[in-house]
Design a protein around this motif. Structure first.
Motif, PDB file in Angstrom:
ATOM      1  N   THR A  86       0.825  -1.208   0.000  1.00 54.47           N
ATOM      2  CA  THR A  86       0.000   0.000   0.000  1.00 54.47           C
ATOM      3  C   THR A  86       0.860   1.259   0.000  1.00 54.47           C
ATOM      4  N   SER A 121       2.437   1.855  -3.252  1.00 53.48           N
ATOM      5  CA  SER A 121       1.465   2.314  -4.253  1.00 53.48           C
ATOM      6  C   SER A 121       1.331   3.828  -4.212  1.00 53.48           C
ATOM      7  N   TYR A 122       1.191   4.397  -3.015  1.00 54.86           N
ATOM      8  CA  TYR A 122       1.006   5.848  -3.022  1.00 54.86           C
ATOM      9  C   TYR A 122       2.305   6.607  -3.287  1.00 54.86           C
ATOM     10  N   LEU A 164      -3.364   3.781  -9.958  1.00 52.74           N
ATOM     11  CA  LEU A 164      -4.456   3.731  -8.980  1.00 52.74           C
ATOM     12  C   LEU A 164      -5.477   2.657  -9.348  1.00 52.74           C
ATOM     13  N   ALA A 220      -5.794   6.431   1.435  1.00 50.33           N
ATOM     14  CA  ALA A 220      -4.829   7.373   0.870  1.00 50.33           C
ATOM     15  C   ALA A 220      -4.895   7.382  -0.646  1.00 50.33           C
ATOM     16  N   LEU A 221      -5.043   6.210  -1.258  1.00 55.21           N
ATOM     17  CA  LEU A 221      -5.104   6.144  -2.716  1.00 55.21           C
ATOM     18  C   LEU A 221      -6.401   6.754  -3.249  1.00 55.21           C
ATOM     19  N   GLN A 244      -5.796  10.433  -3.331  1.00 57.88           N
ATOM     20  CA  GLN A 244      -4.958  10.795  -4.468  1.00 57.88           C
ATOM     21  C   GLN A 244      -5.778  10.765  -5.768  1.00 57.88           C
ATOM     22  N   ASP A 274      -0.851   6.708   6.636  1.00 55.64           N
ATOM     23  CA  ASP A 274      -1.689   7.034   5.482  1.00 55.64           C
ATOM     24  C   ASP A 274      -2.470   8.331   5.697  1.00 55.64           C
ATOM     25  N   ILE A 329      -0.909  11.499   4.022  1.00 57.47           N
ATOM     26  CA  ILE A 329      -1.115  11.493   2.574  1.00 57.47           C
ATOM     27  C   ILE A 329      -2.563  11.852   2.244  1.00 57.47           C
ATOM     28  N   THR A 330      -3.497  11.240   2.980  1.00 59.03           N
ATOM     29  CA  THR A 330      -4.922  11.465   2.722  1.00 59.03           C
ATOM     30  C   THR A 330      -5.317  12.915   2.968  1.00 59.03           C
TER      31      THR A 330
END
Length: 865
Positions: free
Chosen positions: A424, A427-428, A447, A459-460, A463, A493, A496-497
């Motif tokens: 995870t 990924s971000y 994504l 978080a993704l 994004q 996370d 980032i979020t």
């Protein structure tokens, strides 16, 4: 040589000498440093295995400061910082940043300093990054480096050394033999040396030694260095090989000091007496030469030849013996750990080498992320389980602002990692890197592929929502789901979020939602490690400054700077550079903002950070347009931004301002319509403000009213910047002095916005405010606004405020300008640097409202200055 000496007259300065091995780069560097009158010379060298040794060439260069009492304490602090780098935040103590300490140390040295580093193509990435930034903080510093290929530096002067021509080879042979060579000999030497002067000499002397060519010179008859090395007795050759191999990570000049020769003898399998005899013979035959500070090989190519002569097995065994020796001596401090790991990587068994590489990565991951990325990558090469290591490499590259490398490593890792936390987080990192490069569709594709595989999608999703918002594509539930998951998602996370949701709310023009996300961001960041907290502070400052706030971003940047001094890295994806530029633009420090932008733009482009590069250049265009510097703004706006609605809309808006400023109202209107068509709220309030001015400057105040009303409506829930723009627009369109006063209240501390509010108050209520507006516009260098205000003052019968008094130094500079002197000539006359002359002229322009050297000269001639 004269070109280089001339270049050193101005600091800060970065000079690079490039060319193949043996062309004389080191000799030229030595000549330059020996003749650098008025400079303190700090000379170091990057060695062949330094790529994973964080700051090694810099430490080498700074060694001589140990003899200067005033610099000793900071030097020891730097050494200690490098040695403690591995401890990071886990100790609860602040970590001193080697890069920051090195900059402070050099900046604190009195007088001018010349930092000379040989073979910088071997330097670690963190040293190169520091060499880029040092000129910005050390005005008395000149940097001169040699390299076989152009390094990743911002270069003021570049010198390339090329192989000798046939005529030059002929002249060199003639000087060596005291006679002209035959054509056949010249052809042979050219073929073997390829015009490399050192190999020309070696080839000729080898021919003399072999009896193929006669020479009356006894030195020539002794033969070439390389020939003598490979014909030596075994003891001498073994000792030379050890020195060559050991010299790939450390200085071996002090071989004759107590204890050192014994260590080298042990590595070569010699007893002390045999090693002493071998050393004497190497010096006698000029394989080693006395440098004054110890013994070095007669030429770097000698060491390369010796190491290359080892077969693969011999090379591994020798590196392993060096690593074992270092381990017996104790791995105290990061520098020793990194040297040990370097030799283990070359000679250790795979599992042992992997463990050493991971230890080196841990030593550097907090203060030298690019070096850490090197070690994680090396470890991945020899590991079966590569996914975790590639993920750590991607994160290190991202911290070091290398998005293309981060994306590459992250995508390789994602193909190998099983679902879980590391997958995870990787990924971000991949999405963030692609986004920063302006590769929006790549980010969306990552994504789409990774969202079903992650352990927590929050978080993704944030994004994804931001990307869709910036591109003005149909939204989905991503933003709602991200907000819902924010309180309970994993701690790492949350930052980032919240950061992505804050940017999304800003783009959507929803200031209450923006502030809510920023509040979450700062709350979550308080419990995070220093690196994550630093990124969160810079992200929050970026959002608030873009929204038009000044006080809070300044405070957040100051807090971030304290953490940066401990970590030694910041400005992930160029965010700090852009935020600083926006803050300087708001606070009226326009010339500083322009200087910072020009210093940062190149590195951002080189790193592939195209999104923030484009946004940074927008700030530059913003200032230049307000200053009436239309040709410079046009050159910036000609460079297309990454393809996306927000970036494209902002570019149309700036083009509308450019066309309006240059008198092309039709082209300006077309750009206004294109900007509005993007439908991005963050673009809309800015372009509506331009539309109001489009009408107002032509006296069409009634025509401006629909745009002003639409802007006023759009700004009700908008950013402070949008609300201030609405106040100014309504005041323009309706002659509303109350809204101009409201704008003035919001503009406290923002000189440009204050000046525009005072201009409107002067037009519609209090003419005395026109003089204050004129002074502010003059100080900012906002020539079109200054001239417009001056015209209104004349119509109202208001006299300009007295010009600020020029200092004696400023007066002397403008006198020389009036005489027709150039900046370099003025610098020589007054014993200033060229940069100092530029600063004085900038102050004169700000104080007088004059815009060019010609205007200054005419004003002096007329007696106005």
């Amino acid at each position: 040589m004269r070109e280089l000496e001339s270049a050193l007259r101005e600091t800060p300065r970065t000079i690079v000498i490039t060319g193949a091995a043996g062309l004389g780069k080191t000799h030229l560097l030595g000549e330059l440093t020996s003749q650098a009158a008025g400079f303190r010379v700090l000379r170091g060298r990057a060695r062949e295995l330094d790529e994973g040794l964080a700051y090694a060439p810099l430490v080498d260069a700074l060694e001589s400061l140990g003899r200067e009492p005033k610099a000793q304490q900071r030097l020891w602090e730097l050494y200690d910082a490098i040695d403690r780098a591995a401890l990071g935040h886990q100790t609860g103590r602040p970590v001193a940043a080697p890069g920051a300490l090195a900059a402070q140390l050099i900046a604190g040295l009195p007088g001018r300093t010349l930092l000379a580093i040989d073979d910088v193509h071997h330097a670690d990435a963190d040293t190169l990054r520091l060499l880029k930034t040092l000129p910005r903080t050390c005005p008395g510093l000149a940097i001169v480096v040699t390299a076989r290929r152009p390094p990743s530096l911002d270069v003021d002067t570049a010198v390339r050394l090329d192989p000798l021509s046939r005529a030059e080879v002929k002249n060199l042979i003639t000087s060596l033999l005291d006679r002209t060579p035959s054509d056949s000999m010249l052809d042979r030497v050219l073929a073997e040396s390829q015009g490399n002067p050192w190999f020309v000499q070696e080839t000729v002397l080898a021919l003399v030694q072999g009896g193929a060519v006669r020479s009356p010179d006894p030195g020539a008859r002794r033969g070439a260095i390389l020939s003598r090395i490979f014909q030596r007795d075994r003891a001498g050759r073994d000792l030379a090989r050890v020195l060559a191999t050991l010299g790939r990570t450390r200085d071996t000049t002090a071989i004759d000091t107590p204890g050192t020769l014994e260590e080298v003898a042990e590595l070569a399998g010699l007893d002390k007496r045999a090693a002493e005899r071998a050393l004497v013979a190497l010096v006698r035959d000029e394989v080693l030469v006395d440098t004054g500070d110890g013994y070095a090989f007669a030429h770097p190519l000698v060491a390369e030849a010796l190491h290359a002569d080892l077969n693969a097995g011999e090379r591994r065994r020798l590196h392993a013996r060096i690593a074992a020796m270092l381990q017996r001596q104790g791995l105290s401090g990061a520098r020793r750990v990194l040297e040990w790991a370097t030799h283990m990587a070359e000679g250790g068994a795979p599992e042992e080498a992997r463990a050493a590489m991971l230890r080196a990565a841990e030593v550097t991951r907090w203060t030298a992320p690019l070096s850490a990325a090197h070690w994680f990558g090396r470890a991945a090469e020899i590991s079966e389980d590569k996914g975790e290591l590639l993920a750590l490499q991607a994160l290190s590259y991202w911290k070091g602002s290398r998005p293309a490398l981060a994306l590459n490593s992250a995508q390789r890792a994602l193909a190998l990692l099983p679902p879980g936390r590391r997958h995870t987080r990787t990924s971000y990192v991949a999405v963030g890197a692609a986004h920063a490069m302006g590769w929006y569709d790549v980010a969306l594709a990552i994504l789409a592929k990774q969202l079903p595989r992650v352990d927590d999608p929050t978080a993704l999703l944030a994004q994804r929502a931001l990307l869709l918002g910036e591109l003005r594509r149909p939204p989905d539930d991503a933003a709602r789901l991200a907000w819902a998951g924010l309180p309970s998602c994993p701690p790492e996370d949350r930052v980032i979020t919240a950061g992505a949701l804050a940017m999304l709310a800003l783009v959507e023009g929803d200031w209450p939602q923006t502030e809510r996300a920023v509040s979450f961001l700062l709350t979550f960041a308080a419990a995070m490690p220093p690196g994550a907290r630093l990124a969160a502070l810079e992200s929050a400052a970026h959002v608030l400054a873009t929204g038009g706030e000044l006080a809070r971003p300044l405070k957040l940047l100051e807090e971030a700077e304290h953490i940066h001094r401990g970590l030694g890295w910041h400005d992930i994806a160029g965010q700090n550079a852009r935020t600083t530029a926006v803050v300087r633009r708001l606070s009226g420090e326009w010339e500083k903002a322009l200087a910072d932008i020009r210093a940062s733009a190149g590195p951002l482009t080189e790193a592939g950070l195209l999104e923030n590069h484009a946004l940074l250049r927008n700030v530059e265009a913003d200032i230049l347009l307000d200053q009436g510097r239309y040709d410079e703004a046009r050159a910036i706006l000609a460079d297309p931004p990454p393809a996306g609605a927000t970036q494209t809309g902002l570019r149309h808006m700036y083009n509308a301002r450019l066309h309006l400023g240059t008198g092309d109202r039709a082209a300006s209107w077309r750009s206004i319509e294109l900007a509005k068509a993007t439908g991005v709220p963050e673009v809309l309030h800015r372009v509506l403000a331009v539309e109001v001015i489009w009408h107002a400057v032509a006296g069409e105040t009634v025509g401006a009213r629909p745009a002003a009303e639409r802007l006023d409506d759009a700004a009700r829930n908008g950013t402070p910047r949008a609300k201030m723009a609405a106040d100014l627009a309504v005041a323009w369109a309706f002659g509303d002095a109350d809204r101009a006063h409201a704008a003035l209240e919001k503009a406290r501390g923002l000189p440009y916005e204050e000046a525009r509010a005072r201009l409107l108050i002067g037009l519609y209520a209090d003419p005395a405010q026109l003089a204050k507006a004129h002074t502010l516009f003059t100080t900012l260098g906002a020539a079109p606004w200054r001239d417009r205000t001056l015209q209104h003052m004349r119509e109202a019968g208001v006299a300009p405020a007295p010009a600020a008094t020029l200092t004696p130094a400023e007066r002397r500079v403008i006198e020389l300008v009036a005489e027709g002197r150039s900046n370099p000539q003025i610098a020589d006359e007054l014993h200033y640097s060229r940069k100092t002359v530029e600063v004085y002229l900038s102050r004169v322009y700000a104080k007088t409202g004059l815009r060019s050297r010609l205007e200054v000269a005419l004003a002096v001639e007329r007696g106005e200055l």
